[in-house]
Design a protein around this motif. Sequence first.
Motif, PDB file in Angstrom:
ATOM      1  N   LYS A   1       0.814  -1.210   0.000  1.00 40.99           N
ATOM      2  CA  LYS A   1       0.000   0.000   0.000  1.00 40.99           C
ATOM      3  C   LYS A   1       0.852   1.266   0.000  1.00 40.99           C
ATOM      4  CE  LYS A   1      -0.873   0.326   4.940  1.00 40.99           C
ATOM      5  NZ  LYS A   1       0.040  -0.751   5.410  1.00 40.99           N
TER       6      LYS A   1
ATOM      7  N   MET B   1      -2.580  -9.203   5.803  1.00 37.04           N
ATOM      8  CA  MET B   1      -2.929  -7.771   5.794  1.00 37.04           C
ATOM      9  C   MET B   1      -2.276  -7.076   4.600  1.00 37.04           C
ATOM     10  SD  MET B   1      -2.441  -6.789   9.837  1.00 37.04           S
ATOM     11  CE  MET B   1      -2.907  -5.059   9.664  1.00 37.04           C
TER      12      MET B   1
ATOM     13  N   HIS C   1      -4.017  -7.578   1.304  1.00 34.47           N
ATOM     14  CA  HIS C   1      -5.276  -6.843   1.173  1.00 34.47           C
ATOM     15  C   HIS C   1      -5.122  -5.364   1.493  1.00 34.47           C
ATOM     16  CE1 HIS C   1      -7.634 -10.491   0.500  1.00 34.47           C
ATOM     17  NE2 HIS C   1      -6.861 -11.068   1.402  1.00 34.47           N
ATOM     18  N   LYS C   2      -3.869  -4.922   1.644  1.00 32.34           N
ATOM     19  CA  LYS C   2      -3.556  -3.509   1.915  1.00 32.34           C
ATOM     20  C   LYS C   2      -4.328  -2.978   3.127  1.00 32.34           C
ATOM     21  CE  LYS C   2      -2.184  -2.091  -2.767  1.00 32.34           C
ATOM     22  NZ  LYS C   2      -2.315  -3.288  -3.609  1.00 32.34           N
ATOM     23  N   LEU C   3      -4.407  -3.765   4.195  1.00 30.38           N
ATOM     24  CA  LEU C   3      -5.143  -3.359   5.396  1.00 30.38           C
ATOM     25  C   LEU C   3      -4.267  -2.487   6.294  1.00 30.38           C
ATOM     26  CD1 LEU C   3      -6.916  -6.699   6.418  1.00 30.38           C
ATOM     27  CD2 LEU C   3      -7.708  -4.914   4.857  1.00 30.38           C
ATOM     28  N   GLU C   4      -4.906  -1.505   6.924  1.00 28.61           N
ATOM     29  CA  GLU C   4      -4.214  -0.689   7.921  1.00 28.61           C
ATOM     30  C   GLU C   4      -4.944  -0.780   9.245  1.00 28.61           C
ATOM     31  OE1 GLU C   4      -2.404   3.174   6.827  1.00 28.61           O
ATOM     32  OE2 GLU C   4      -3.502   2.868   4.965  1.00 28.61           O
TER      33      GLU C   4
ATOM     34  N   VAL D   1      -6.415  -5.504  13.406  1.00 32.38           N
ATOM     35  CA  VAL D   1      -7.333  -6.568  12.981  1.00 32.38           C
ATOM     36  C   VAL D   1      -7.298  -7.682  14.022  1.00 32.38           C
ATOM     37  CG1 VAL D   1      -6.937  -6.111  10.521  1.00 32.38           C
ATOM     38  CG2 VAL D   1      -5.570  -7.866  11.704  1.00 32.38           C
TER      39      VAL D   1
ATOM     40  N   ARG E   1      -1.495  -5.272  14.670  1.00 28.65           N
ATOM     41  CA  ARG E   1      -1.264  -4.190  13.731  1.00 28.65           C
ATOM     42  C   ARG E   1       0.035  -4.537  13.039  1.00 28.65           C
ATOM     43  NH1 ARG E   1      -1.782   0.805  17.752  1.00 28.65           N
ATOM     44  NH2 ARG E   1      -0.650  -0.683  19.031  1.00 28.65           N
TER      45      ARG E   1
ATOM     46  N   ARG F   1     -12.825  -6.648  11.667  1.00 25.81           N
ATOM     47  CA  ARG F   1     -12.083  -7.307  10.588  1.00 25.81           C
ATOM     48  C   ARG F   1     -11.314  -8.500  11.152  1.00 25.81           C
ATOM     49  NH1 ARG F   1      -8.575  -2.608   8.072  1.00 25.81           N
ATOM     50  NH2 ARG F   1      -8.043  -2.468  10.274  1.00 25.81           N
TER      51      ARG F   1
ATOM     52  N   VAL G   1      -8.610 -11.600  10.077  1.00 28.74           N
ATOM     53  CA  VAL G   1      -7.647 -12.097   9.096  1.00 28.74           C
ATOM     54  C   VAL G   1      -7.342 -13.559   9.411  1.00 28.74           C
ATOM     55  CG1 VAL G   1      -5.192 -11.949   8.510  1.00 28.74           C
ATOM     56  CG2 VAL G   1      -6.595  -9.883   8.510  1.00 28.74           C
TER      57      VAL G   1
ATOM     58  N   LYS H   1     -15.795  -8.566   8.486  1.00 23.76           N
ATOM     59  CA  LYS H   1     -15.137  -8.622   7.178  1.00 23.76           C
ATOM     60  C   LYS H   1     -13.993  -9.612   7.327  1.00 23.76           C
ATOM     61  CE  LYS H   1     -15.998  -4.075   5.231  1.00 23.76           C
ATOM     62  NZ  LYS H   1     -15.746  -2.787   5.891  1.00 23.76           N
TER      63      LYS H   1
ATOM     64  N   PHE I   1     -10.726 -11.758   5.834  1.00 25.57           N
ATOM     65  CA  PHE I   1      -9.667 -11.717   4.825  1.00 25.57           C
ATOM     66  C   PHE I   1      -8.811 -12.979   4.892  1.00 25.57           C
ATOM     67  CE2 PHE I   1     -10.793  -7.460   6.064  1.00 25.57           C
ATOM     68  CZ  PHE I   1     -10.942  -6.799   4.848  1.00 25.57           C
TER      69      PHE I   1
END
Length: 760
Positions: free
Chosen positions: A398, A495, A498-501, A504, A529, A705, A707, A732, A734
């Motif tokens: 990301k 993460m 899926h470009k997660l920030e 989670v 994180r 979220r 993961v 959500k 992932f």
Amino acid sequence: MTDHCVARRLKVNGIVQGVGFRPFVFQLAEKFNLKGEVANTSSGVAIHIEGSPEKVAAFEKELSEKSPPLAYIIEISSQTEAVKNHTEFAIVKSKGQAKRSTLISPDVSVCDDCRGEMLAPDDRRYHYPFINCTNCGPRYTIIDDIPYDRPKTSMRHFKMCPPCQAEYDDPTNRRFHAQPNACADCGPHVGLYDNQRNEIIPHPQAVKKAADLLKAGHILAIKGLGGYHLAADAANTDAVKQLRRRKLREEKPFAIMSYDLGAIERYARVGPEEEKLLTSIQRPIVLLEKKKSSALSEEVAPGNNYFGVMLPYTPLHYLLLEQGFDALVMTSGNLSEEPIAIDNDDAFNRLSDIADYFLIHNRDIYLRSDDSILRYVAGARRFLRRSRGYVPIPVFLKNEVAPILACGAELKNTICVTRQDKAFLSQHIGDLENLATYEFFKLTIAHLNRILDIEPEIIACDMHPDYLSTQYALELEVDHKIQVQHHHAHVVSCMAEHKLEGAVIGLSFDGTGYGTDGAIWGGEILVAREHDFERAGHLAYVPMPGSAAAIKEPWRMAVSYLQDAYGSDFRNLDLPALNEIDTQKLTVIGEMISKGINSPLTSSLGRLFDGVAAICGIRDRVNFEGQAAMELEMAAREDSDGVYEYGWGTEEAYKIFTAPIIQGVVDDVANAKPIGEISSRFHRTLICLFTDLCVLIGKEREMNRVVLSGGVFQNSILLTGLTGALEEKNFKVFSHQQVPTNDGGISLGQAVVAAAKAKR
Ligand SMILES: [Zn+2]
Ligand SMILES: [Zn+2]
């Protein structure tokens, strides 16, 4: 130029060199009668285009919509420029020294055009096993250095004949600047040898003779794209058994190759998604459900519900399979867990006790790349191994990070290097347990750094002090080193995909990983994180009697869980699996557990699967990692219901008790319930249990979220079931689609954790 003439400058970024992109641009310009020029640049391809506004617009549209099969466009930028009144469209030489920031294409299967030519008797490359063009053939495995030009590849030894050179120089030709371009007059050749390296028969009869030998039940070593395969007729049980014996591979499934989809459908089910994967230019091995009966030997994938199947991907494969096989076993050319052989000398040294004959060629493979393995589960493709065909396509991050080398874990090792916003995972390296694999590991690091022009400023590695990859990392002369907890790296790798920030909930389930408290983790609920994590929950610790031996012998884990659930009274249980264990052994293991001798503590979910499998009597020892768990999964039946009791304690983290689950399983076994029913109930219990805990943690911390990562998620019941159950609770969810969920994807997580920590 006439009135209404406009000019634009386009910059195309991505894998656009060595894939026929400039000829494609040239032909597109000709089509619209536009003038200008195209050139390779340090970051891709630059185009100056001029002509009528409508035609320029049409050109831009087609440029972004159509592109050569091997091109991988990241972005196209476009800006207005002064009209230069070009009189033609030209492909011009790169200006200045091409810098090393371009991307290299993976190796892909022979294209339809080349295959058509190869099968046309009047074509000058009729039956030539190394036919290729800019749209197909070898790339990554023949490159020694960049820029990607013939002298930097293993084709440097072959001087093109005049007709090949003419194709190479002609921008309108499919072989314009096709670096591996060759024909029978000027290029590489195959030859057939016995295992004492006596040539039996040269090209062009070698392939036909090789097929005859396979039909007669012989084992052949066949040189491919990323390494040698060991081949046998998959319908011949004696031949397949012989191969198992000689390769020291008792039960692990063999991959097979068939000529076309029609042949595959005779023995396996091919859904529309599987068909897409099978026929893609990457030509991975795809897991397909076996049909009830087929002509293939049971020895190919004993006790397994799936075949690992691929279609031919080199011209040589096509010529061989054309000789009429239902399927050929095409397993890695190695002994047991060593790296796959790529060099002819090495192949004769290492494989002559396994193969009767060798079908070899004289185009060198510079870097080995095993076949990739995929399956389609829970609405997406899932990598079990990401290698040939996909490497070195990067995972796009990301944002930009410092140059990092992440050294991966111990098993299924891959390494990862980063450049700007791209993370390059290496091909599958293997289990870092022998010297040969360790050498390959070091070679791959050097090679990737060279062809990607990366000088790592940060080194990331696992926290396990005994991993060879950790030791390697700690010895490097780079100041900045970051050790990353195994399960944290798992979660962050997903993460990153899926470009997660932000934070989670990470369910990180696998067999083994070194925990921050020195115990062996593997059933972890992390609140994670990128730069840190908190252990919010985990399976309660049980001892692993005999440490590594408990992985190979699941009955030891069964004893440990039973002792945990029943105390020493467990020996009075009426369990068939217990009765089979030698009483003296049982006493010794019991002592080891209660006194803590060579019995490290573990919270691994992989071990719980092993233990339950052993209690069910599925198997008491395994021939490969995860075998018992896999067989437990495959035994599951959909037509059962119920959930075992479960619960947890609340200390600083949720501590999940395994005892009630074990007691439920034991009751069912004692009541002679079918294993399929027990397996389904066990899976359902885990799904309910972890969903409940996610709901609890989600409420406490206002998170939605989740993961999913770690080797246990290769279990499709768990992946599908947990995804569905969590989504029903409005999470959500992932999971991995670009890199393997097992340790093969972990180097990506290590790199991203290190980048995040270094920034702070
Ligand atoms: Zn081609
Ligand atoms: Zn030629």
